[in-house]
Design a protein around this motif. Structure first.
Motif, PDB file in Angstrom:
ATOM      1  N   ASN A  70      38.557  57.129  58.558  1.00 23.22           N
ATOM      2  CA  ASN A  70      38.783  56.423  57.301  1.00 23.22           C
ATOM      3  C   ASN A  70      39.049  54.946  57.598  1.00 23.22           C
ATOM      4  N   LEU A  71      38.267  54.069  56.968  1.00 22.90           N
ATOM      5  CA  LEU A  71      38.373  52.637  57.238  1.00 22.90           C
ATOM      6  C   LEU A  71      39.226  51.894  56.219  1.00 22.90           C
ATOM      7  N   MET A  72      39.957  52.629  55.391  1.00 25.82           N
ATOM      8  CA  MET A  72      40.767  51.975  54.360  1.00 25.82           C
ATOM      9  C   MET A  72      42.062  51.397  54.915  1.00 25.82           C
ATOM     10  N   LEU A  73      42.460  51.833  56.111  1.00 23.11           N
ATOM     11  CA  LEU A  73      43.690  51.352  56.726  1.00 23.11           C
ATOM     12  C   LEU A  73      43.405  50.712  58.077  1.00 23.11           C
ATOM     13  N   GLU A  74      44.234  49.749  58.418  1.00 27.70           N
ATOM     14  CA  GLU A  74      44.195  49.133  59.742  1.00 27.70           C
ATOM     15  C   GLU A  74      45.631  48.822  60.140  1.00 27.70           C
ATOM     16  N   ASN A  75      46.087  49.475  61.208  1.00 31.33           N
ATOM     17  CA  ASN A  75      47.473  49.314  61.664  1.00 31.33           C
ATOM     18  C   ASN A  75      48.475  49.633  60.554  1.00 31.33           C
ATOM     19  N   GLY A  76      48.160  50.662  59.784  1.00 37.59           N
ATOM     20  CA  GLY A  76      49.072  51.107  58.747  1.00 37.59           C
ATOM     21  C   GLY A  76      49.056  50.286  57.478  1.00 37.59           C
ATOM     22  N   GLU A  77      48.196  49.287  57.399  1.00 40.34           N
ATOM     23  CA  GLU A  77      48.096  48.439  56.218  1.00 40.34           C
ATOM     24  C   GLU A  77      46.681  48.512  55.653  1.00 40.34           C
ATOM     25  N   LEU A  78      46.535  48.118  54.384  1.00 40.99           N
ATOM     26  CA  LEU A  78      45.216  48.127  53.754  1.00 40.99           C
ATOM     27  C   LEU A  78      44.283  47.200  54.536  1.00 40.99           C
ATOM     28  N   SER A  79      43.107  47.714  54.890  1.00 44.72           N
ATOM     29  CA  SER A  79      42.192  46.978  55.758  1.00 44.72           C
ATOM     30  C   SER A  79      41.398  45.929  54.996  1.00 44.72           C
ATOM     31  N   ASP A  80      40.799  44.996  55.743  1.00 45.18           N
ATOM     32  CA  ASP A  80      39.903  44.015  55.126  1.00 45.18           C
ATOM     33  C   ASP A  80      38.686  44.701  54.518  1.00 45.18           C
ATOM     34  N   ASN A  81      38.237  45.805  55.142  1.00 50.61           N
ATOM     35  CA  ASN A  81      37.118  46.553  54.551  1.00 50.61           C
ATOM     36  C   ASN A  81      37.471  47.035  53.154  1.00 50.61           C
ATOM     37  N   ALA A  82      38.662  47.589  52.997  1.00 52.90           N
ATOM     38  CA  ALA A  82      39.103  48.055  51.681  1.00 52.90           C
ATOM     39  C   ALA A  82      39.202  46.890  50.706  1.00 52.90           C
ATOM     40  N   LYS A  83      39.709  45.754  51.166  1.00 50.36           N
ATOM     41  CA  LYS A  83      39.867  44.591  50.283  1.00 50.36           C
ATOM     42  C   LYS A  83      38.511  44.032  49.844  1.00 50.36           C
ATOM     43  N   LYS A  84      37.523  44.084  50.721  1.00 47.57           N
ATOM     44  CA  LYS A  84      36.181  43.634  50.327  1.00 47.57           C
ATOM     45  C   LYS A  84      35.602  44.543  49.243  1.00 47.57           C
ATOM     46  N   ALA A  85      35.779  45.848  49.415  1.00 47.84           N
ATOM     47  CA  ALA A  85      35.304  46.783  48.386  1.00 47.84           C
ATOM     48  C   ALA A  85      36.016  46.523  47.060  1.00 47.84           C
ATOM     49  N   ILE A  86      37.313  46.292  47.117  1.00 46.62           N
ATOM     50  CA  ILE A  86      38.085  45.999  45.903  1.00 46.62           C
ATOM     51  C   ILE A  86      37.588  44.711  45.262  1.00 46.62           C
ATOM     52  N   ALA A  87      37.291  43.689  46.065  1.00 47.81           N
ATOM     53  CA  ALA A  87      36.798  42.419  45.528  1.00 47.81           C
ATOM     54  C   ALA A  87      35.496  42.616  44.762  1.00 47.81           C
ATOM     55  N   GLY A  88      34.626  43.469  45.297  1.00 51.81           N
ATOM     56  CA  GLY A  88      33.381  43.751  44.589  1.00 51.81           C
ATOM     57  C   GLY A  88      33.631  44.399  43.247  1.00 51.81           C
ATOM     58  N   MET A  89      34.602  45.317  43.199  1.00 53.62           N
ATOM     59  CA  MET A  89      34.935  45.952  41.920  1.00 53.62           C
ATOM     60  C   MET A  89      35.580  44.960  40.960  1.00 53.62           C
ATOM     61  N   MET A  90      36.376  44.051  41.487  1.00 54.64           N
ATOM     62  CA  MET A  90      36.965  43.016  40.631  1.00 54.64           C
ATOM     63  C   MET A  90      35.873  42.147  40.003  1.00 54.64           C
ATOM     64  N   ASP A  91      34.871  41.792  40.803  1.00 55.32           N
ATOM     65  CA  ASP A  91      33.812  40.906  40.315  1.00 55.32           C
ATOM     66  C   ASP A  91      32.936  41.587  39.268  1.00 55.32           C
ATOM     67  N   LEU A  92      32.629  42.876  39.486  1.00 53.26           N
ATOM     68  CA  LEU A  92      31.721  43.585  38.576  1.00 53.26           C
ATOM     69  C   LEU A  92      32.460  44.466  37.565  1.00 53.26           C
ATOM     70  N   ALA A  93      33.776  44.383  37.519  1.00 54.59           N
ATOM     71  CA  ALA A  93      34.555  45.236  36.616  1.00 54.59           C
ATOM     72  C   ALA A  93      34.092  45.181  35.168  1.00 54.59           C
ATOM     73  N   PRO A  94      33.774  43.995  34.612  1.00 50.66           N
ATOM     74  CA  PRO A  94      33.369  43.982  33.196  1.00 50.66           C
ATOM     75  C   PRO A  94      32.158  44.859  32.908  1.00 50.66           C
ATOM     76  N   SER A  95      31.175  44.854  33.814  1.00 49.33           N
ATOM     77  CA  SER A  95      29.959  45.623  33.570  1.00 49.33           C
ATOM     78  C   SER A  95      30.084  47.077  33.999  1.00 49.33           C
ATOM     79  N   LEU A  96      31.033  47.402  34.868  1.00 43.78           N
ATOM     80  CA  LEU A  96      31.230  48.804  35.248  1.00 43.78           C
ATOM     81  C   LEU A  96      31.623  49.651  34.044  1.00 43.78           C
ATOM     82  N   THR A  97      32.208  49.024  33.035  1.00 48.19           N
ATOM     83  CA  THR A  97      32.558  49.774  31.827  1.00 48.19           C
ATOM     84  C   THR A  97      31.327  50.318  31.120  1.00 48.19           C
ATOM     85  N   ALA A  98      30.160  49.712  31.348  1.00 50.09           N
ATOM     86  CA  ALA A  98      28.924  50.186  30.712  1.00 50.09           C
ATOM     87  C   ALA A  98      28.530  51.571  31.211  1.00 50.09           C
ATOM     88  N   PHE A  99      29.030  51.956  32.387  1.00 50.92           N
ATOM     89  CA  PHE A  99      28.741  53.286  32.942  1.00 50.92           C
ATOM     90  C   PHE A  99      29.907  54.250  32.751  1.00 50.92           C
TER      91      PHE A  99
END
Length: 521
Positions: free
Chosen positions: A302-331
């Motif tokens: 699982n790449l969501m953690l790094e040294n017991g903290e939220l990883s940069d990989n997880a934060k990048k995925a979250i950033a993508g959801m933040m950017d496209l959040a308005p249109s994700l409601t269409a689905f």
């Protein structure tokens, strides 16, 4: 004790460290087909399906496939001889695509449905022994239908892996209300039904029956419980429940959710209850969401953690959801009642932000067993200490979706959004700017709230957001232009731009709206 654990020694083998060396590693699987064939679903072949049918007295086959309204459709076959069985398993059958999808024209509407052997399960509701299989759609040229639900998600998952090198896994929290005749015995406390036990929660036994049937159909369930919502209306008790799944391959996650909704409805019909997955059925009471948890996996890690903290990989995925959040409601929020749920102070998101364990945020990072502590030993001092790897349990959760969602579109959209995060050069900066460590609806945090964008407040607004952001979804041919056009038109046709305000003080209009979308998705 399970009827399959035939003696004490075998029981301890099941729960001990010897499970991996047991001769039959599938004998405790809930799915009858897996247990009988003694192999994982991904390895099922046509010969396996035929053998199971012949050796288990199966007399009928049901093809199940999701249509544009989100519901599973059914095609029944009676098994008359081996040649016919081989034909339907090999060639599938022809269906009228224009009756299943608005985007398919009647002038060229024929589609094929082909069974996917890995999805086989024994139909728990059929009086005649019946094997059910989910199907994929194919076009006139014999190719997977580009706009088909499963194919859209497959393309999105493949593009995510191609870009990142990671596998995208997901699971859903399926919330729904069970409606039963009113009783005065052991009344529940209004809106305080979270994890309530019998007899104050009246539909726990029903939920357990559903969970058992879902597991037998291949669903990987984490747990089930009663949820917050309960109220009385017109002689009936409305009781909210939730069944939460385990993270699996994102395509399997969609399949399991759509089958689970089908099973819950069938079980309700059988038991004499009514069930609704509708986002909102009355004002002032908890609505039902469909929260999606995600994790990124590579080589079983699982790449969501790094040294017991939220990883940069997880934060990048979250950033993508933040950017496209308005249109994700269409689905994920596909009818007007969705936007009656997405209001402040109802544990439903309204603002585009994320936080740790923060239920007022759109994306929540739930408590994840990240600390290297043996809590089991602390709870049970007689148990020797263990170093148990809990890293696989960490996920991130997006909370806007609800029962109106097209499950395949929503999960495909999330694959696209998380991939988009890895393609954004400023992803980590976006993640930092959209992080909130507070309850954003607390009046003390008004200044924080002013800096955060809001989700759309209607289907029309959601369609406008999808129109603006459609290019990202159309990249790599994930969502076709025609498919996006169709979603936009469907949302705009509701003409609900001011509906929430228009009927705010009109109970009759609200009731009519609820009844119209009572069995959505």
């Amino acid at each position: 004790m399970s009827k399959f654990a035939r003696n004490t020694t075998e029981y301890y083998l099941l729960i001990g460290n010897s499970l991996s060396v047991m001769e039959n590693s599938f004998q405790y699987n809930a799915n009858d087909v897996v247990r009988y064939l003694n192999k994982p679903t991904a390895e099922f072949t046509k010969a396996d399906i035929v053998r199971f049918i012949c050796e288990n007295g199966i007399r009928m086959i049901n093809f199940l496939y999701p249509a544009g309204d989100g519901r599973l459709k059914t095609l029944n076959f009676v098994i008359t001889d081996m040649d016919y069985l081989d034909t339907i398993l090999t060639c599938g059958e022809r269906v009228d695509g224009s009756s299943l999808f608005k985007s398919v024209q009647a002038s060229s509407s024929d589609l094929y449905v082909l069974p996917r052997f890995s999805t086989a399960f024994v139909d728990p509701f059929a009086e005649i022994p019946t094997l059910a299989l989910l199907c994929g759609f194919f076009d006139a040229e014999g190719n997977p239908l580009a706009s088909g639900p499963e194919q859209t998600l497959k393309k999105a998952a493949a593009a995510f892996t191609k870009t990142t090198g990671f596998e995208f896994e997901a699971m859903g929290e399926l919330e729904y209300y069970v409606i039963m005749p009113e009783t005065d015995a052991f009344p529940a406390t209004d809106q305080r039904n979270y994890h309530e036990s019998d007899p104050f929660a009246k539909t726990n036994t029903f939920r357990v029956k559903c969970m058992d049937a879902i597991a037998r159909a291949g669903g990987q369930i984490k747990y089930g419980h009663s949820e917050v919502g309960n109220f009385r209306l017109n002689g009936f008790i409305y009781e909210q429940n939730e069944i939460e799944f385990l993270p699996v391959n994102v395509i399997d996650a969609a399949d399991q959710l759509v089958v689970a909704k089908w099973i819950i409805r069938n079980m309700a019909f059988q038991e004499g209850y009514n069930v609704t997955f509708a986002p909102k059925i009355t004002t002032g009471k908890a609505g039902s969401g469909l929260h999606i948890h995600m994790r990124l996996v590579q080589n079983g890690k699982n790449l969501m953690l790094e040294n017991g903290e939220l990883s940069d990989n997880a934060k990048k995925a979250i950033a993508g959801m933040m950017d496209l959040a308005p249109s994700l409601t269409a689905f994920g929020n596909k009818n007007p009642t969705s936007y009656f749920r997405l209001v402040p102070h109802q544990e439903a998101p309204t603002n585009i932000c994320w936080g740790l364990r923060n239920r007022s945020a759109l994306v929540r990072v739930p408590l994840g067993w990240a600390k290297d502590v043996d809590m089991s030993h602390k709870a049970n001092p007689q148990q020797p200490m263990e170093h148990y790897d809990t890293s696989m349990k960490q996920t991130v959760e997006i909370r806007n979706g609800d029962g109106s969602a097209d499950l395949y579109q929503l999960l495909a959209g999330l694959c696209v959004a998380c991939r988009h995060g890895f393609e954004m050069p400023d992803a980590l900066e976006v993640a930092e700017k959209t992080f909130v460590a507070v309850n954003i609806h607390d009046p003390k945090n008004a200044a924080v709230l002013e800096k955060i964008n809001s989700l759309p407040d209607s289907c029309v607004a959601s369609a406008d957001c999808l129109e603006r952001q459609r290019k990202v979804y159309e990249e790599q041919g994930i969502f076709s232009a025609a498919m996006i056009d169709g979603i936009i038109k469907e949302l705009r046709d509701y003409n609900d731009k001011t509906l929430r305000a228009d009927i705010e003080n009109n109970p009759e209009a609200q009731l009519e709206l609820v009844q119209r979308f009572f069995h959505c998705g």
